[in-house]
Enzyme design. Structure first.
Site, short mmCIF file in Angstrom:
data_model
loop_
_atom_site.label_atom_id
_atom_site.label_comp_id
_atom_site.label_asym_id
_atom_site.label_seq_id
_atom_site.Cartn_x
_atom_site.Cartn_y
_atom_site.Cartn_z
N GLY A 1 -92.38 -30.77 14.01
CA GLY A 1 -93.03 -31.84 14.87
C GLY A 1 -92.95 -31.52 16.55
O GLY A 1 -92.96 -30.37 16.76
N SER A 2 -92.93 -32.64 17.54
CA SER A 2 -92.87 -32.12 18.87
C SER A 2 -91.46 -31.46 19.18
O SER A 2 -90.36 -31.59 18.57
CB SER A 2 -93.07 -33.40 19.58
OG SER A 2 -91.99 -34.48 19.42
N THR A 3 -91.65 -30.94 20.58
CA THR A 3 -90.45 -30.20 21.04
C THR A 3 -89.53 -31.46 21.60
O THR A 3 -88.34 -31.17 21.43
CB THR A 3 -90.86 -29.45 22.32
OG1 THR A 3 -91.66 -28.18 21.76
CG2 THR A 3 -89.61 -28.72 23.18
N GLU A 4 -90.18 -32.37 22.01
CA GLU A 4 -89.12 -33.50 22.42
C GLU A 4 -88.30 -34.00 21.40
O GLU A 4 -86.98 -34.24 21.37
CB GLU A 4 -90.09 -34.80 22.91
CG GLU A 4 -89.58 -35.87 23.73
CD GLU A 4 -90.76 -37.05 23.68
OE1 GLU A 4 -91.93 -36.76 23.55
OE2 GLU A 4 -90.13 -38.09 23.90
N GLY B 1 -87.58 -32.27 18.50
CA GLY B 1 -86.77 -31.40 18.31
C GLY B 1 -85.42 -31.27 18.96
O GLY B 1 -84.44 -31.13 18.28
N GLU C 1 -89.66 -26.11 13.94
CA GLU C 1 -91.13 -25.69 14.05
C GLU C 1 -91.64 -26.56 15.01
O GLU C 1 -91.91 -27.79 14.73
CB GLU C 1 -91.83 -25.73 12.82
CG GLU C 1 -91.61 -24.64 11.93
CD GLU C 1 -91.64 -23.14 12.14
OE1 GLU C 1 -92.41 -22.94 13.19
OE2 GLU C 1 -90.91 -22.24 11.65
N CYS D 1 -100.77 -27.37 15.57
CA CYS D 1 -99.41 -26.49 16.43
C CYS D 1 -99.92 -25.07 16.96
O CYS D 1 -99.59 -24.49 18.01
CB CYS D 1 -98.25 -26.36 15.85
SG CYS D 1 -98.31 -25.62 14.25
N GLU E 1 -98.91 -29.31 26.25
CA GLU E 1 -99.65 -29.56 24.84
C GLU E 1 -100.21 -30.79 24.69
O GLU E 1 -99.76 -31.83 24.72
CB GLU E 1 -98.50 -29.41 23.73
CG GLU E 1 -99.07 -29.40 22.29
CD GLU E 1 -98.07 -29.46 21.20
OE1 GLU E 1 -97.19 -30.32 21.17
OE2 GLU E 1 -98.29 -28.57 20.18
P1 NAP Z 1 -93.18 -35.97 16.02
O1 NAP Z 1 -93.41 -37.18 16.96
O2 NAP Z 1 -92.10 -35.12 16.66
O3 NAP Z 1 -92.63 -36.34 14.60
C1 NAP Z 1 -92.50 -35.51 13.68
C2 NAP Z 1 -91.65 -36.05 12.60
O4 NAP Z 1 -90.45 -36.54 13.42
C3 NAP Z 1 -92.24 -37.36 12.04
O5 NAP Z 1 -91.72 -37.54 10.72
C4 NAP Z 1 -91.29 -38.36 13.09
O6 NAP Z 1 -91.68 -39.87 12.36
C5 NAP Z 1 -90.07 -38.11 12.86
N1 NAP Z 1 -89.19 -38.34 13.91
C6 NAP Z 1 -89.70 -38.84 15.44
N2 NAP Z 1 -88.56 -39.31 15.90
C7 NAP Z 1 -87.57 -38.94 15.41
C8 NAP Z 1 -86.12 -38.97 15.57
N3 NAP Z 1 -85.45 -39.58 16.56
N4 NAP Z 1 -85.29 -38.42 14.70
C9 NAP Z 1 -85.81 -37.78 13.40
N5 NAP Z 1 -87.02 -37.79 13.25
C10 NAP Z 1 -87.96 -38.37 14.08
O7 NAP Z 1 -94.62 -35.29 15.97
P2 NAP Z 1 -95.72 -35.45 15.59
O8 NAP Z 1 -96.37 -36.36 16.87
O9 NAP Z 1 -96.07 -36.19 14.20
O10 NAP Z 1 -96.65 -34.05 15.45
C11 NAP Z 1 -97.17 -33.36 16.29
C12 NAP Z 1 -96.27 -32.61 17.14
O11 NAP Z 1 -95.80 -31.50 15.80
C13 NAP Z 1 -96.88 -31.43 18.14
O12 NAP Z 1 -96.02 -31.05 18.97
C14 NAP Z 1 -97.07 -30.18 17.19
O13 NAP Z 1 -97.27 -29.09 18.06
C15 NAP Z 1 -96.18 -30.37 16.43
N6 NAP Z 1 -96.15 -29.31 15.12
C16 NAP Z 1 -95.64 -28.14 14.98
C17 NAP Z 1 -95.80 -27.41 13.94
C18 NAP Z 1 -95.13 -26.09 13.80
O14 NAP Z 1 -95.11 -25.45 12.65
N7 NAP Z 1 -94.51 -25.50 14.68
C19 NAP Z 1 -96.92 -27.73 13.05
C20 NAP Z 1 -97.40 -28.99 13.15
C21 NAP Z 1 -97.10 -29.86 14.32
P3 NAP Z 1 -92.78 -40.94 12.48
O15 NAP Z 1 -93.07 -40.99 11.11
O16 NAP Z 1 -92.09 -42.07 13.13
O17 NAP Z 1 -93.77 -40.14 13.35
#
Ligand code: NAP
Ligand code: MG
Length: 502
Positions: free
Chosen positions: A251-254, A256, A273, A307, A404
């Site tokens: 997911g996002s760095t934030e 993470g 990741e 990503c 990003e």
């Molecule tokens: P995200 O907002 O970080 O969400 C990722 C997951 O984390 C979702 O299931 C989300 O739940 C959950 N989450 C949110 N807040 C949380 C918390 N406080 N504690 C635990 N889990 C929590 O990311 P996104 O917007 O879905 O995806 C986009 C990001 O993912 C981008 O930054 C992208 O670069 C990154 N990404 C990285 C890779 C890699 O392999 N490096 C691959 C794909 C994407 P919700 O269901 O509520 O959203």
């Protein structure tokens, strides 16, 4: 830009799947969440509700972790590695048999083109599972010659074992929902772990389908638990849970950073990741007939919601104008419309929020004086469509080049005849370090530059070459650890050393 290609009606099989009562998979049973809450699942191409899915909370996560712990200690732990291999292979076969349905549901839930869904589920669903199925029988330790406490040579033995780490919490994003689920399940199951998977709230459907397939092929109850829910409740509860041994997060760095803090309570192991802002560096001798489609797809694959997306294009000044105008031309020819229609090359963004976010970056790009070469607009009407957008003459001081965006926005800037280190320094001016690509026919330049780019993986004359066997992960704020390949198993295993003195 071609006009949006129209929607088509989903198959009867897909409609029957969507109409189901989508519950949580806990301990082998499909159960309602404790809160009784559910969420509308939206097709981002039409903005219409296509399904309703149960929304798990912290109590459901707790139930799922208990089931996963019980399974970890139960029948699953007594299966031979050959039996684990066979089960994972069966899951791969079952997924392959369901690939048409899975691709259709993915296209409707996430918006991605159905052919992209099909391709990614084949290679990063089925083949990824098969790759890790083979590893289950190859996880062994070593014997180490030692003489502890002064014991004579030959009078003691030390050996190591690779044991499964235990209960894994997997938290995944919405951009490639089924693939993300498989990327976590493959190595976890091969290692002998049990899993509680929390899909993204926006896209839970294909993870639930995968749970059904796993149950059908005979995974013991509780080995795979699937709890869709919100990040701030279900996700946070999983990350903080005292009986979870490891979190695998994408997911996002934030977020993470929040995972790391939540995991501190019981010091569970964490792999991350995260985000990226990957450079694509084009030298003047490169084969432009490969470069143009390569970098254009590298930037706009999955509408840039990827990503590894190549979002910063560095081109030598001698060919800059030519490359940029050809990329803009190709991007302008993509057919954009509902992913369910196989004629479309690009689908919608995931949500209205994401569209607004991307459009705010486009506005920032215009204000900062970058030259808009194509796109820069959302499509009017229903669906969260944004045209692929290319800004030329950007600089690393601009917000659009630094942050990003996670949408179809590519920034291009020229470089001169400076040395390779100076070009690499500019490419490395990012908090991220996930991926990168180098385009040249000069093998020395190619490998030198690949060495200088600070990223987890660099591709030469292609972008984002991924394969289940190639280690994948980020440097800097793009992540912790590696997935895929042999290295991808390590986070799911712990080494135990045993010593006997005769
Ligand atoms: P995200 O907002 O970080 O969400 C990722 C997951 O984390 C979702 O299931 C989300 O739940 C959950 N989450 C949110 N807040 C949380 C918390 N406080 N504690 C635990 N889990 C929590 O990311 P996104 O917007 O879905 O995806 C986009 C990001 O993912 C981008 O930054 C992208 O670069 C990154 N990404 C990285 C890779 C890699 O392999 N490096 C691959 C794909 C994407 P919700 O269901 O509520 O959203
Ligand atoms: Mg959706």
């Amino acid at each position: 830009m071609s006009a949006a290609v129209q929607n088509i009606t989903p198959s009867s099989e897909a409609r029957a799947f969507l109409a189901r009562d989508h519950r949580l998979l806990i301990g082998g049973e499909w159960v309602a969440p404790v809160s009784g809450e559910s969420i509308d699942i939206i097709d981002p191409a039409t903005e219409g509700t296509i399904a309703r899915a149960a929304l798990g909370g912290s109590e459901d996560i707790d139930r799922a972790v208990t089931a996963a712990r019980k399974a970890f200690r139960g029948e699953w732990s007594r299966l031979t590695s050959y039996e684990r291999t066979r089960l994972i292979l069966k899951l791969a076969d079952e997924l392959e048999a369901s690939i048409a349905l899975a691709s259709e549901i993915e296209a409707l839930d996430n918006g991605m083109p159905v052919m992209v869904a099909h391709y990614s589920i084949a290679s990063f669903g089925c083949e990824f599972l098969r790759y890790y199925a083979g590893w289950a029988t190859k996880l062994h330790g070593e014997t180490i010659p030692v003489s502890p406490q002064g014991v004579r040579n030959g009078e003691s033995l030390t050996y190591t074992r690779r044991e499964p780490i235990g209960v894994v919490g997997a938290i995944i994003p919405w951009n490639a929902p089924l693939v993300m689920a498989v990327l976590k399940l493959g190595p976890a199951l091969a290692a002998g772990c049990t899993v509680v998977l929390k899909p993204a709230e926006l896209t839970p459907l294909t993870a639930l389908l995968l749970g059904e397939l796993a149950t059908r092929v005979g995974f013991p109850p509780g080995v795979i638990n699937i709890v869709p829910g919100l990040g701030e409740s279900a996700g946070a509860a999983l990350a903080a849970h005292p009986d979870v041994d490891k979190i695998a997060f994408t997911g996002s760095t934030e977020v993470g950073r929040k995972i790391i803090l939540a995991a501190a309570g019981n010091l569970k192991r964490v792999t991350l990741e995260l985000g990226g802002k990957s450079p694509m560096v084009v030298f003047p001798d490169a084969d432009l007939d490969r470069v143009i489609p390569g970098v254009t797809r590298g930037a706009f694959f999955l509408q840039g919601q990827n990503c590894m997306a190549g979002t910063r294009l560095f081109v030598h000044q001698d060919i800059f104008d030519q490359v940029v105008s050809r990329v803009a031309e190709m991007a302008g020819q993509f057919r954009i419309g509902p992913g369910i229609n196989p004629q479309n090359d690009l689908g919608p963004l995931i949500s209205a929020v994401q569209r607004e976010r991307v459009m705010a970056y486009v506005a920032s790009g215009r204000q900062s004086g970058a030259e808009l070469m194509c796109g820069g607009e959302a499509l009017p009407g229903r669906g969260f469509f944004v045209k692929p957008t290319l800004f030329a003459r950007t600089s690393m001081d601009m917000k659009i080049a630094r942050e990003e965006i996670f949408g179809p926005v590519l920034c291009a800037q020229a470089f001169g005849d400076s040395d390779l280190q100076a070009v690499a320094d500019e490419a490395n001016r990012s908090i991220y370090g996930l991926s990168g690509s180098v385009w040249t026919r000069d093998i020395s330049v190619a490998h030198r530059m690949a060495g200088l780019i600070d990223a987890g993986q660099v591709s030469i004359n292609c972008h984002a070459a991924v394969d289940p066997a190639i280690p994948f992960g980020g440097n800097k704020q793009s992540g912790w650890g590696r997935e895929f390949g042999r290295e991808g198993l390590d986070p799911y295993l712990k080494t135990k050393a045993t010593t006997v003195i005769y």
